[in-house]
Design an enzyme around this catalytic site. Structure first.
Site, PDB file in Angstrom:
ATOM      1  N   CYS A 140      32.343  34.878  38.076  1.00  2.86           N
ATOM      2  CA  CYS A 140      31.667  33.764  38.735  1.00  2.86           C
ATOM      3  C   CYS A 140      30.172  34.053  38.918  1.00  2.86           C
ATOM      4  O   CYS A 140      29.433  33.977  37.957  1.00  2.86           O
ATOM      5  CB  CYS A 140      32.368  33.394  40.033  1.00  2.86           C
ATOM      6  SG  CYS A 140      32.074  31.664  40.465  1.00  2.86           S
ATOM      7  N   HIS A 192      37.639  32.642  38.447  1.00  2.00           N
ATOM      8  CA  HIS A 192      38.059  33.863  39.155  1.00  2.00           C
ATOM      9  C   HIS A 192      39.461  34.262  38.700  1.00  2.00           C
ATOM     10  O   HIS A 192      40.448  33.880  39.342  1.00  2.00           O
ATOM     11  CB  HIS A 192      38.116  33.604  40.665  1.00  2.00           C
ATOM     12  CG  HIS A 192      36.800  33.366  41.312  1.00  2.00           C
ATOM     13  ND1 HIS A 192      36.038  34.380  41.853  1.00  2.00           N
ATOM     14  CD2 HIS A 192      36.112  32.233  41.534  1.00  2.00           C
ATOM     15  CE1 HIS A 192      34.934  33.874  42.367  1.00  2.00           C
ATOM     16  NE2 HIS A 192      34.947  32.581  42.190  1.00  2.00           N
ATOM     17  N   GLU A 238      40.967  36.878  39.112  1.00  2.00           N
ATOM     18  CA  GLU A 238      41.644  37.744  40.098  1.00  2.00           C
ATOM     19  C   GLU A 238      42.645  36.988  40.970  1.00  2.00           C
ATOM     20  O   GLU A 238      43.590  37.576  41.482  1.00  2.00           O
ATOM     21  CB  GLU A 238      40.612  38.469  40.988  1.00  2.00           C
ATOM     22  CG  GLU A 238      39.783  37.602  41.930  1.00  2.00           C
ATOM     23  CD  GLU A 238      38.493  37.052  41.311  1.00  2.00           C
ATOM     24  OE1 GLU A 238      38.429  36.948  40.065  1.00  2.00           O
ATOM     25  OE2 GLU A 238      37.564  36.723  42.077  1.00  2.00           O
TER      26      GLU A 238
HETATM   27  N1  GLN Z   1      27.184  30.862  44.088  1.00  2.00           N
HETATM   28  C1  GLN Z   1      27.655  30.533  42.763  1.00  2.00           C
HETATM   29  C2  GLN Z   1      28.009  29.068  42.626  1.00  2.00           C
HETATM   30  O1  GLN Z   1      28.189  28.385  43.594  1.00  2.00           O
HETATM   31  C3  GLN Z   1      28.837  31.416  42.398  1.00  2.00           C
HETATM   32  C4  GLN Z   1      30.053  31.161  43.213  1.00  2.00           C
HETATM   33  C5  GLN Z   1      31.039  32.281  43.182  1.00  2.00           C
HETATM   34  O2  GLN Z   1      30.727  33.389  42.753  1.00  2.00           O
HETATM   35  N2  GLN Z   1      32.230  32.031  43.658  1.00  2.00           N
HETATM   36  O3  GLN Z   1      28.130  28.570  41.545  1.00  2.00           O
END
Ligand code: GLN
Length: 546
Positions: free
Chosen positions: A389, A513, A515
């Site tokens: 992410c 994600h 995970e």
């Molecule tokens: N802050 C970034 C976004 O909003 C990544 C979000 C995250 O890592 N969950 O896109």
């Protein structure tokens, strides 16, 4: 008629309510999830509900420093990290309905009041709030044999009262054999090495003063409870001695189902819920689980986790996913904590020592330059890298700056005046200022380009993974990035979901994600691919410093 999964609706649902005594952080959730696993192993459909007595509607806006990671479910619900434990232990996917908070309940009841649904009555905690709590618990249990309901916090907390009152009423409304109250409590040692039962006595006394009598008491203690300790707890708490169970400290949380099984907790609970007749024999339970979680390991690897919250719970699903990949490949995975804000100290030393580097998700600007430095280090030195992410987004920023020479390239989240916003707001987020529930959330499908590393990792042409982000790769820069040698091997329409670099042993980033879908019984493909690269890495010269 039993359904395909064996659930027989005519038999109705059984409920195991789990409360906690003395103090939080005892591992009540792990205990409850372990019991759930054992009931599943006995052949039942099991689900779980986590009650969080806080006023937040969901965990989406909560600070990971206070509450640990925000866990994301397939339906996009942002929930307490305990739901992650339930999913990992039970191997079942949950939905928003499985996390009940005070905020959710009150919001719903107040909305109904405003809509005139209560026909002019005085709206009260009893019965309106308690009715809504009971409704939610019953609905979440639908279609399963047993529902484990964990009440967050500790007995005596003001916030927990309406929930405990609802459970008290619940017990009156259901058959005695359909409900079981389990109290998980602390049994500390005195200075002279004696197990002390007084804190347990007090918390059960408090429970009884609100009309709840535990059927089972589980004592959390560094060691097994002595027979005398069990007898004392039984006597003072008014439960049979064989209803008092030890839950000693173990080095691996996945061993808890095995230790409480040895204590006979599952048999006792099955008997109490009149499920013994339908349960598969004890010798057939938990074998697959035992085989997996007690596998011998051969060798160990060090993985640097470059984040900004020096708290393991803030990245718990990543720790677990690395562990699951380790189970899959039979190696121990050590996670080296690297604070992205502390480069130039022993944190950087750990980064240099690591066999692989993971840059996790995150929000805001703190630590981003350190993460970008760590990514550059991984890219130039051929160190296996997995970016998740924000980690994926920072890999794009690093590549734009250092390979494409786009000076000052950044994510618009971190620097809104960057000349090159290679990561920018999702189009549908523009102009939004309400921070609760405004992200791209939950499970979405990604198309995977054949003959790429991503296709090899997943062994498929699509994958479905969970998301939680507001920003994404700016479509205006995709051609430049691909022209420079970055491949977006996973896409969802115009959204870039997976990136990889050709001339590197393993440099992979995912906008999602992975995970959150990793289980001890089913490791996540990107984590296994990453670990394979770590294991097959031959020492490459590390010349480039951050
Ligand atoms: N802050 C970034 C976004 O909003 C990544 C979000 C995250 O890592 N969950 O896109």
């Amino acid at each position: 008629m039993p359904t395909e999964t064996g659930y027989d609706p005519s038999l109705g649902n059984k409920f195991v309510f789990v409360t906690g005594g003395v103090m939080s952080g005892l591992g009540k959730g792990i205990t409850a999830a372990s019991l759930g696993r054992l009931l599943k192993e006995a052949g039942f459909d099991v689900t779980a509900v986590k009650i969080d007595p806080y006023l937040n509607v969901d965990a989406g806006t909560m600070n990971p420093y206070q509450h640990g990671e925000v866990y994301v479910l397939k339906d996009g619900a942002e929930v307490d990290l305990d739901l992650g434990n339930y999913e990992r232990f039970l191997g079942e996917d949950m939905t928003a309905d499985h996390n009940v908070t005070t905020g959710k309940v009150y919001q719903h009841v107040i909305e109904r009041e405003r809509a005139g649904d209560y026909l002019g009555k005085t709206v009260q905690i009893i019965p309106h709030i308690t009715d809504d709590i009971k409704r939610r618990v019953r609905e979440a249990a639908e279609g399963t044999d047993v529902c484990i309901v964990e009440v967050g916090g500790t007995i005596g907390d003001i916030e927990g009262m309406p929930f405990l009152e609802a459970l008290r009423q619940f017990a009156h409304e259901e058959d005695e054999s359909d409900i079981l109250f389990t109290h998980v409590t602390l049994v500390p040692y005195s200075k002279n090495g004696e197990q002390k039962t007084k804190p347990t006595q007090h918390s059960v006394k408090e429970l009884r003063s609100i009309g709840l009598q535990p059927d089972v008491v589980v004592g959390r203690c560094p060691n097994h409870l002595d027979p005398e300790t069990k007898r004392k707890i039984a006597l003072f708490c008014d439960v049979p001695t064989d209803a008092v169970f030890s839950n000693p400290d173990v080095e691996d949380i996945y061993h808890v189902p095995l230790t409480v099984e040895e204590e006979g907790l599952d048999d006792y609970v099955l008997e109490a819920l009149s499920l013994s007749d339908r349960a598969c024999p004890p010798e057939e339970r938990a074998d697959g689980w035992r085989e997996r979680v007690t596998r011998d390991t051969d060798g160990e690897v060090d993985i640097a986790l470059v984040g900004k919250y020096a708290l393991e719970d803030a990245y718990i699903s990543i720790h677990e996913a690395l562990k699951h990949a380790g189970i899959e490949r039979g190696v121990d995975v050590n996670v080296l904590w690297v604070d992205a804000d502390e480069m130039g100290t022993d944190h950087e030393e750990r980064l240099h020592r690591a066999d692989g580097i993971v840059v996790p998700g995150g929000f805001g600007s703190r630590g981003t330059e350190g993460k970008i430095g760590a990514i550059r280090y991984a890219r130039l030195n051929g160190i296996p890298f997995l970016g998740l992410c924000l980690g994926f987004q920072m890999a794009v920023v690093e590549f734009a700056r250092n390979v494409l020479d786009l000076d000052g390239a950044h994510s618009a989240e971190v620097d809104d005046s960057t000349p090159h916003p290679v990561i920018d707001l999702l189009p549908e987020q523009d102009g939004l200022d309400d921070m609760g529930g405004t992200m791209r959330l939950g499970a979405h499908e990604t198309e995977i380009e054949p003959e790429t590393l991503a296709a090899e990792i997943y062994g498929d042409t699509t994958c479905v993974e969970r998301h939680r982000h507001r920003y994404e790769v700016n479509p205006e820069y995709i051609d430049d990035l691909e022209g420079g040698g970055m491949t977006f091997s996973g896409q969802a329409g115009r959204r870039m979901e997976i990136l990889e670099l050709d001339d590197h042993p393993f440099f992979v980033g995912t906008q999602f994600h992975p995970e959150f879908r990793s289980r001890p019984t089913r490791a996540s493909p990107p984590f296994v691919g990453f670990l394979d690269a770590v294991l097959s890495r031959t020492e490459t010269p590390r010349e480039v410093e951050i």
